[in-house]
Design a protein around this motif. Structure first.
Motif, PDB file in Angstrom:
ATOM      1  N   CYS A  64       0.851  -1.194   0.000  1.00 58.83           N
ATOM      2  CA  CYS A  64       0.000   0.000   0.000  1.00 58.83           C
ATOM      3  C   CYS A  64       0.886   1.244   0.000  1.00 58.83           C
ATOM      4  O   CYS A  64       2.068   1.193   0.365  1.00 58.83           O
ATOM      5  N   ASP A  66       0.934   3.913   1.883  1.00 60.87           N
ATOM      6  CA  ASP A  66       1.423   4.377   3.180  1.00 60.87           C
ATOM      7  C   ASP A  66       2.641   3.595   3.634  1.00 60.87           C
ATOM      8  O   ASP A  66       3.617   4.177   4.132  1.00 60.87           O
ATOM      9  N   GLU A  67       2.606   2.269   3.476  1.00 63.94           N
ATOM     10  CA  GLU A  67       3.742   1.462   3.903  1.00 63.94           C
ATOM     11  C   GLU A  67       4.946   1.710   3.009  1.00 63.94           C
ATOM     12  O   GLU A  67       6.078   1.797   3.493  1.00 63.94           O
ATOM     13  N   THR A  70       7.000   4.781   3.903  1.00 63.78           N
ATOM     14  CA  THR A  70       7.740   4.809   5.162  1.00 63.78           C
ATOM     15  C   THR A  70       9.234   4.533   4.952  1.00 63.78           C
ATOM     16  O   THR A  70      10.038   4.816   5.840  1.00 63.78           O
ATOM     17  N   LEU A  76       5.191   9.118  -2.389  1.00 57.34           N
ATOM     18  CA  LEU A  76       4.028   8.852  -3.218  1.00 57.34           C
ATOM     19  C   LEU A  76       4.340   8.932  -4.715  1.00 57.34           C
ATOM     20  O   LEU A  76       3.738   8.207  -5.514  1.00 57.34           O
TER      21      LEU A  76
END
Length: 225
Positions: A64, A66-67, A70, A76
């Motif tokens: 995903c 968000d992961e 990190t 993005l």
């Protein structure tokens, strides 16, 4: 050490051009996609960090946003680029299937189904409609369910086959849980669909179970169809 300081024949891009993409490791291929590393890490080092974090290339490609973001050096924009590459691969495979690639062997659809369905967080039932030469006419996600159950109605599958004037079909559904083994209900619905489609002279060539991880399982190869 920066990749530009490596011997020319060891740099991923030059190695690909000289020997072919198939000779590169996962980390080297990913490094070409990343293009640059971060402070203290070359692109190859960063690629290895990504693979170490996600465990496998498949997990990385289907992570995903968000992961993915990190990881230092990721964001993005890079995530969007990776997803664009994945979608291009899906579409390129789909084009090959419509340009004469035959479905007589289960191995010819595995890669495409894995790209199309393995990453989905929900269960879906897909119908691949084929012409008399077993070329792909259309692939339709006909039913969508929860993580554990999908309701499949033979009447709707028959209507779809008639609409596209299909001579044969390949069935496929995914198991987001990661289990590749077909359930008893999977076997029952396969027989129901085979019998219903036989009434309109449409043959079911195979049914694939596509797990979240690992290779799709073929009913034909298992002797279940």
């Amino acid at each position: 050490m920066a990749i530009t300081d490596w011997p020319a024949d060891e740099r991923p891009r030059e190695k690909l051009l000289a020997r072919g993409a198939q000779t590169l490791s996962d980390a080297e291929l990913l490094a070409i996609f990343l293009r640059v590393g971060i402070k203290g890490q070359s692109a190859v080092d960063l690629a290895r960090t990504l693979l170490g974090h996600f465990g496998t290339l498949n997990h990385l490609c289907n992570a995903c946003a968000d992961e993915f973001a990190t990881i230092p050096g990721m964001g993005l924009a890079k995530y969007a680029q990776l997803q664009a590459v994945m979608e291009l691969a899906r579409r390129a495979l789909a084009e090959r299937l419509t340009e004469g690639i035959l479905f007589d062997s289960p191995t010819e659809v595995r890669d495409w189904l894995q790209l199309r369905m393995a990453h989905l967080p929900y269960e879906t039932f897909c119908i691949l409609l084929l012409d008399a030469r077993h070329r792909l006419i259309e692939a339709v996600d006909l039913f969508r369910g929860t993580l554990n159950q999908t309701s499949v109605y033979p009447r709707e599958v028959v209507k779809l086959a008639l609409r596209y004037n299909a001579a044969a079909v390949v069935l496929a559904h995914n198991h987001p849980s990661g289990v590749s083994e077909p359930s008893h209900s999977d076997e029952l619905i396969t027989r129901d669909l085979r019998d219903a489609l036989a009434l309109i002279d449409v043959k079911v060539l195979d049914h694939f179970v596509v797990p979240a991880h690992g290779k799709p399982l073929s009913f034909t190869e298992r002797g279940l169809l």
